[in-house]
Design an enzyme around this catalytic site. Structure first.
Site, PDB file in Angstrom:
ATOM      1  N   ASP A 388      44.377  58.036-121.978  1.00 43.00           N
ATOM      2  CA  ASP A 388      43.828  58.161-120.633  1.00 43.00           C
ATOM      3  C   ASP A 388      42.535  58.974-120.722  1.00 43.00           C
ATOM      4  O   ASP A 388      42.256  59.616-121.736  1.00 43.00           O
ATOM      5  CB  ASP A 388      44.849  58.858-119.741  1.00 43.00           C
ATOM      6  CG  ASP A 388      44.362  59.020-118.312  1.00 43.00           C
ATOM      7  OD1 ASP A 388      43.684  58.110-117.821  1.00 43.00           O
ATOM      8  OD2 ASP A 388      44.645  60.067-117.711  1.00 43.00           O
ATOM      9  N   THR A 390      40.887  60.912-117.638  1.00 46.01           N
ATOM     10  CA  THR A 390      40.925  62.099-116.797  1.00 46.01           C
ATOM     11  C   THR A 390      42.144  62.953-117.129  1.00 46.01           C
ATOM     12  O   THR A 390      43.273  62.487-117.057  1.00 46.01           O
ATOM     13  CB  THR A 390      40.963  61.707-115.310  1.00 46.01           C
ATOM     14  OG1 THR A 390      39.852  60.860-115.032  1.00 46.01           O
ATOM     15  CG2 THR A 390      40.910  62.937-114.429  1.00 46.01           C
ATOM     16  N   GLU A 475      39.825  67.275-104.655  1.00 44.53           N
ATOM     17  CA  GLU A 475      39.802  67.682-103.256  1.00 44.53           C
ATOM     18  C   GLU A 475      39.358  69.130-103.105  1.00 44.53           C
ATOM     19  O   GLU A 475      38.576  69.454-102.206  1.00 44.53           O
ATOM     20  CB  GLU A 475      41.181  67.463-102.642  1.00 44.53           C
ATOM     21  CG  GLU A 475      41.588  65.998-102.582  1.00 44.53           C
ATOM     22  CD  GLU A 475      42.648  65.736-101.546  1.00 44.53           C
ATOM     23  OE1 GLU A 475      43.582  66.555-101.441  1.00 44.53           O
ATOM     24  OE2 GLU A 475      42.539  64.723-100.828  1.00 44.53           O
ATOM     25  N   PHE A 517      46.325  58.428 -99.934  1.00 45.66           N
ATOM     26  CA  PHE A 517      45.704  57.776-101.100  1.00 45.66           C
ATOM     27  C   PHE A 517      46.776  57.082-101.937  1.00 45.66           C
ATOM     28  O   PHE A 517      47.889  57.566-102.066  1.00 45.66           O
ATOM     29  CB  PHE A 517      44.993  58.825-101.960  1.00 45.66           C
ATOM     30  CG  PHE A 517      44.448  58.273-103.246  1.00 45.66           C
ATOM     31  CD1 PHE A 517      43.186  57.705-103.292  1.00 45.66           C
ATOM     32  CD2 PHE A 517      45.200  58.328-104.404  1.00 45.66           C
ATOM     33  CE1 PHE A 517      42.686  57.199-104.484  1.00 45.66           C
ATOM     34  CE2 PHE A 517      44.707  57.832-105.602  1.00 45.66           C
ATOM     35  CZ  PHE A 517      43.440  57.262-105.640  1.00 45.66           C
ATOM     36  N   LYS A 540      37.314  58.498 -97.554  1.00 49.18           N
ATOM     37  CA  LYS A 540      36.631  58.716 -98.836  1.00 49.18           C
ATOM     38  C   LYS A 540      37.399  57.954 -99.911  1.00 49.18           C
ATOM     39  O   LYS A 540      38.622  57.776 -99.826  1.00 49.18           O
ATOM     40  CB  LYS A 540      36.561  60.202 -99.183  1.00 49.18           C
ATOM     41  CG  LYS A 540      37.904  60.826 -99.514  1.00 49.18           C
ATOM     42  CD  LYS A 540      37.769  62.287 -99.903  1.00 49.18           C
ATOM     43  CE  LYS A 540      39.152  62.871-100.238  1.00 49.18           C
ATOM     44  NZ  LYS A 540      39.110  64.309-100.492  1.00 49.18           N
ATOM     45  N   GLY A 652      41.278  54.524-114.927  1.00 43.17           N
ATOM     46  CA  GLY A 652      41.031  53.933-113.618  1.00 43.17           C
ATOM     47  C   GLY A 652      39.643  54.221-113.088  1.00 43.17           C
ATOM     48  O   GLY A 652      39.266  53.727-112.022  1.00 43.17           O
ATOM     49  N   ASP A 781      48.425  62.422-119.393  1.00 45.69           N
ATOM     50  CA  ASP A 781      48.899  63.664-118.780  1.00 45.69           C
ATOM     51  C   ASP A 781      49.418  63.470-117.372  1.00 45.69           C
ATOM     52  O   ASP A 781      49.931  64.428-116.780  1.00 45.69           O
ATOM     53  CB  ASP A 781      47.776  64.692-118.746  1.00 45.69           C
ATOM     54  CG  ASP A 781      46.696  64.334-117.734  1.00 45.69           C
ATOM     55  OD1 ASP A 781      46.356  63.146-117.629  1.00 45.69           O
ATOM     56  OD2 ASP A 781      46.197  65.246-117.046  1.00 45.69           O
TER      57      ASP A 781
END
Length: 1136
Positions: A388, A390, A475, A517, A540, A652, A781
């Site tokens: 992954d 992030t 956020e 989300f 957003k 993603g 993670d």
């Protein structure tokens, strides 16, 4: 309260009801219903254990005898009990009992730990309302319908419907990290129109039957799931609706699928070969026995007449019985104890990973975690690494960099807008302050910190008197970014959001709805109402999700800035808004409420309403947030590629951001040629399919694939991958997958962007099932990485900032990405070498053990006479040769860890299961055959004149077998000593201790008359054998000759390989490489010299005794004569 109203509220009104259950709150039936018949529901006990006291023995035995080797030895044992076989049933029964017992103890201990964990959960004290008072109970005694009290920071003991909260607005905050890996504070609401006095509440709830889906559930805003934790709320009351094994947490618990390592598959293949050898030996001996007996006088000699029963026995039955007897006689060629040794090696070896201090992270005060010890050796065989981005390659620690509003930039605390854009700027900043799920924790006596996914971090501005709590670092970064420009989020109270603007005025907004989300929509929205009555929607999300829902002319002003920020490696989000009229809001409010209360197709209905509400928005601007690389991420990726692994990044994020991260991690070099396959600018699906096919074919036609100087990288996005996996009906999916894999296999690195969690798992599965079945490793993670972690051969979880779902579902967990380098290049390399040597050594030493027994049949009339005593047959694998190889498989370092980490290319030498292929297996087999022949015929040469004692007595068959067995035990043990490169006191203790134990046992076993034995075969045999100098001489010579070819082969072979000299010169005692490229002079020379000195000493002693003519004297007289002779003629050269 009439329970039909609550049923209407919770079940969604007119839609058709599914199978449901009725629950009476507090076990008080409603007065207007029919006769009350209490329903039977399960209690609140959690059971994760496999066994009980009563079923452990039969269930565990059944599971163990499902293994082929255990079942085979059980059959052999039964044959020995039923049929008159040449060996005692103890010889196979005792080793089998040892293996079964050790495995049962290991599995019983692990299940005891599960029982212990269950007991802690089931005995946890809880508070239940009964008859108007609070009663303390154990968690397991909660029943469906009980009203339960939960206080802050406690976990919910079962699935509850929220009835009452200590907060004025009737809400409570919950974290569900133990369920889905998300540590954000979710908001839940009490059921409306419920009486305040719960002691007198009479109501009923009708809900669906238990189901495992966490999200498609009864009133998700009212349902508190077992395992979740109450936060920022002093106390709540809820009624239990699902208990025990019917809770959603229990229904979601499933054991991980059993992952088998390549070593296990190799063991099974080798086992079949040795089973074939065993059967062929039995067939050969049975055939030759009846051929030999067919000669006249051989079947019934005068000294061994047959009984009448033997004469009446059926010929074919006798042949079958003899075949079984030979199978029993040779069955020790199958190493049953190898399985328990392998299990112990894996179990004990896993602690070395846990104990490694280099894996300890002082920031989180944790080290590595091993969830599955069965895959230690797979860490040394990885060919593909799927990671992954992030939180794995990056730190998931966000910092607000800049923002773009209507095409203009804001950065470095400077506003570049002129007054005409003041209104739009403030609208953008209000959107950042309102469109989120951040919660504010007011300052108390303690210093406050920001909490993100359960990980605390210090506030960047200590003077701020509040801490932020959020589900994602993005956020908090955006809320802090708005603070830089003068807009501060003050918190949410009673569905009222407050912000402080630049003029220090407090603005208040009523929160009407939150459109959460999710990874499919890739956006989130809030609907708020101003004091003036205006209804606004702020949204957003990712640019690909926002751009189709706004006007095209607005997109053009923002797109360039978004792409530039993504190219620089920043995470970008677009912000839009929409003003809702009273009619639009009324429709949206009704639709959202009905969708949330639906029992059927809730997700689909919510998704449809979200899409409907979020259309026709106006684009305000975009943000750029930086996610820094993990510590030593670039060095780790470079080392993995140097070790021959192909690294795929599955993320993603958008392509530009991910590509920039790949360059920063050195997965893509500046000279790497990138092959991109995306469909961002295409609209016609048929055109996309045609273009995808032509591009794949053109990529494959590159003439420079074989050019060593050119590296290639491949980039694909989720949309293209969906077409590749699920092409139109007239297309061939297997053709696309084949082309895709051929391209990726020729690339040094692959980037898959815009990937959904399911697509990540599909990629891993496709590579895992490709030609050659390469070993795959997935590392991540977050909860969205769980699918690919479970799909790969080896799953690695990082203890990061996105909860611990990935850690719980992984095989191994490490604190940071940099630890992956040592885990694979050092631990994985060593574990594979150790267990591969263990497996080959076990087959080798058992072949050496049983081959002389087979050869002995040619000299005893195929009478099934055993060569070894039953005690030796039983103890060989259990005691005499087991501990040295176990110590070797735990402690051996054929190359030091520092050199393994420094030279990543050494990992390639063991790739593709190099040490367990047929060539090394054949080498070990030939070595075992050679030494077995040497043992048997060397001793037979000695027995060509069996009068080896000074009194003229001859040695018998048990002396013959004892000498062979002695040579065998010393040779196979010294062979392991020669192979040992890393000597510790444990190695010395078990190797020399095993040899000493064998000598002691032989003296002890043959020196006492045991009352429980019908026949004492070895009474003083061992001591009698050692009284012969010739026996000593033959034992030493045979050990030397058996080991000499391998010693000469290794010593005379020259180093080869471009790393050989470097590694060889770096070590004080050069190790033996897998391709024998390093010369272990010191250890081989030392043992060779010791054997040579023993040989010379024995030869000189025998020569002196012969020349002195004292061999026929009694022992005391002989020693006196020898002493006198040496004393008188000390100067004679021949005596010296």
């Amino acid at each position: 309260i009439d329970y039909t109203n609550i049923r209407q509220l919770l079940c969604g009104g007119d839609e058709e009801r599914v199978d449901s259950r009725t629950i009476y709150v507090g076990h008080r039936p409603c007065p207007d219903t029919e006769a009350f018949i209490p329903s039977k529901f399960c209690d609140n006990r959690i059971v994760s254990s496999k066994y009980t006291v009563w079923n452990f023995l039969p269930k565990n035995l059944f599971e163990q005898f499902r293994r082929i080797a255990n079942f085979y030895f059980l059959i052999i044992f039964l044959v020995q009990v039923i049929v008159d076989t040449p060996t005692s049933p103890v010889t196979s029964g005792l080793p089998l009992f040892f293996v079964i017992t050790v495995t049962a103890i290991k599995q019983g201990y692990e299940d005891w730990l599960r029982h212990k964990a269950d007991k802690e959960v089931n005995k946890y004290p809880v508070t239940v309302l009964e008859d108007g008072r609070s009663v303390k109970k154990e968690s397991e005694k909660i029943k469906v319908g009980d009203v339960v009290e939960v206080v802050e920071d406690e976990t919910f003991p079962c699935d509850l419907i929220l009835l009452q909260s200590s907060r004025e607005d009737g809400t409570c905050f919950v974290t569900t990290a133990s369920l889905d890996g998300e540590s954000n504070h979710k908001t839940h609401y009490t059921v409306p129109d419920i009486e305040k006095d719960l002691q007198t509440l009479t109501s009923a709830i009708e809900c669906e039957q238990p189901q495992p889906d966490l999200y498609k559930s009864l009133g998700p805003e009212n349902l508190l799931l077992k395992g979740a934790t109450l936060k920022n709320t002093k106390k709540i009351y809820g009624v239990s609706v699902y208990t025990g094994m019917e809770t959603k947490m229990a229904l979601n618990y499933q054991g991980k699928s059993q992952k088998r390592s390549a070593v296990e598959k190799s063991i099974n293949a080798f086992l079949l070969v040795y089973l074939s050898i065993l059967i062929s030996k039995a067939v050969v001996c049975t055939t030759l026995k009846y051929v030999w007996q067919s000669k006249e006088g051989q079947d019934e000699p005068w000294y061994n007449q047959k009984t009448q029963k033997e004469k009446d026995t059926n010929m074919y039955l006798k042949m079958f019985t003899d075949f079984l007897s030979f199978m029993v006689l040779f069955n020790f060629i199958i190493p049953v104890s190898m399985y328990v040794t392998v299990e112990m090696q894996k179990f004990l070896g896993s602690f070395f990973i846990t104990w490694d201090k280099d894996f300890f992270d002082p920031e989180i005060q944790e080290g590595a975690l091993v969830n599955t010890s069965d895959l230690n050796e797979e860490l040394g065989q990885v060919e593909y690494v799927f990671t992954d981005k992030t939180g794995t390659l990056t730190q998931n620690n966000m910092e607000f960099i800049e923002c773009c509003i209507d095409g203009f930039h804001m950065y470095h605390f400077v506003c570049l807008f002129i007054s005409i854009y003041q209104e739009k700027e403030e609208l953008f900043l209000r959107a950042l302050c309102l469109c989120h799920t951040v919660q504010v924790k007011e300052a108390g006596s303690e210093v406050l910190v920001d909490q993100v996914d359960g990980i605390d971090g210090l506030l960047s501005q200590p003077e701020e008197e509040r801490g932020f709590i959020a589900s994602s670092p993005d956020e908090i970064a955006l809320v802090k970014g708005a603070m830089k420009y003068g807009f501060t989020f003050l918190g949410l109270e009673s569905k009222s959001m407050k912000i402080k603007n630049r003029q220090n005025d407090i603005e208040e907004y009523k929160l009407l709805h939150v459109l959460n989300f999710d990874p499919v929509r890739r956006r989130m929205s809030v609907i708020v109402q101003t004091k003036s009555g205006e209804t606004l929607l702020f949204c957003k999300g990712a640019d690909s999700s926002i751009f189709p829902r706004v006007r095209p002319e607005e997109v053009d002003r923002i797109r360039m800035h978004v792409e530039r920020n993504a190219t620089e490696g920043y995470r970008t989000l677009c912000v839009a808004y929409k003003q809702l009229s009273a009619e639009e809001y009324a429709m949206a409010d009704t639709g959202l409420r009905e969708a949330r209360l639906a029992l059927q197709d809730r997700e689909e209905k919510l998704m449809a309403m979200y899409n409907q509400v979020e259309m026709g928005m106006s684009l305000i601007g975009a943000t750029a947030v930086e996610d820094r690389l993990q510590e030593e991420a670039a060095e780790t990726m470079e080392a993995l590629q140097g070790a021959g692994m192909k690294v795929w990044v599955l993320t993603g994020d958008k392509m530009e951001t991910a590509k920039s991260t790949c360059y920063a991690c050195r997965l893509f070099q500046r000279g790497t040629e990138l092959l991109e396959l995306t469909v961002r600018t295409l609209e016609d699906e048929n055109c996309v399919v045609y273009l995808m096919t032509s591009n794949l074919v053109s990529f494959l036609s590159y003439r420079s694939w074989s050019t060593a100087n050119q590296d290639y990288g491949f980039i694909i996005d989720g949309a293209t991958l969906s077409l590749l996996m699920n092409p139109p009906h007239d297309a061939d999916a297997s053709q696309y997958k084949s082309l895709f894999l051929q391209i990726c296999q020729n690339c040094t690195a692959v980037l898959c962007c815009r990937m959904a969690p399911l697509q990540k798992a599909q990629i891993v599965k496709m590579v895992k099932n490709s030609q050659g079945s390469p070993i795959t490793l997935s590392i991540g993670d977050g909860a969205n990485d769980v699918s690919m972690i479970l799909e790969a051969h080896v799953g690695i979880g990082i203890k990061g900032k996105e909860g611990r779902q990935a850690v719980r579902n992984s095989d191994y967990a490490i604190p940071k990405l940099k630890h992956l380098k040592k885990l694979l290049l050092a631990h994985g390399h060593l574990y594979y070498v150790r267990i591969a040597h263990l497996v080959q050594y076990f087959f080798y030493k058992n072949l050496c053990f049983i081959l002389p027994q087979f050869l002995y049949q040619f000299f005893c009339g195929y009478s099934q006479q055993p060569l070894y005593d039953a005690a030796y047959l039983t103890m060989y694998n259990i005691c005499f040769t087991s501990m040295p190889i176990l110590a070797y498989s735990l402690l051996e370092q054929h190359i030091s860890i520092e050199i393994l980490l420094h030279n990543a290319a050494l990992y390639r030498e063991i790739a593709n299961n190099a040490m367990l292929r047929w060539r090394p297996f054949l080498y070990w087999t030939v070595l075992g055959i050679f030494q077995g022949l040497m043992f048997f015929f060397g001793v037979r040469f000695l027995f060509s004149n069996p009068a080896l004692q000074d009194n003229g007595q001859v040695f018998g068959n048990w002396s013959y077998g004892t000498i062979v067995f002695t040579v065998l035990v010393f040779t196979v043990t010294l062979k392991l000593a020669l192979d040992t490169r890393h000597w510790t006191w444990i190695n010395h203790f078990v190797i020399w201790g095993s040899l000493a134990f064998y000598v002691f046992f032989s003296f002890f076993w043959g020196g006492i008359i045991w009352p429980f034995l019908k026949q004492q075969r070895l009474y003083f045999v061992f001591a009698n054998v050692l009284s012969s100098v010739s026996a000593w001489l033959v034992i030493i010579i045979l050990i030397l000759l058996s080991l000499l070819p391998e010693i000469l082969l290794v010593v005379l072979r020259k180093p080869r390989g471009h790393h050989s000299q470097q590694v060889y010169c770096s070590l004080p005692f050069p190790p033996l490489s897998l391709n024998s490229s390093f010369l272990p002079y010191p250890s081989y020379f030392l043992i060779f010299s010791l054997i040579y000195l023993l040989f010379c000493s024995s030869f000189i002693l025998h020569h002196v005794l012969t020349r002195c003519n004292v061999t026929q004297s009694q022992p005391i007289t002989r020693y006196l004569k020898l002493y006198s002779y040496v004393k008188q003629d000390f100067g004679q050269a021949e005596c010296l």
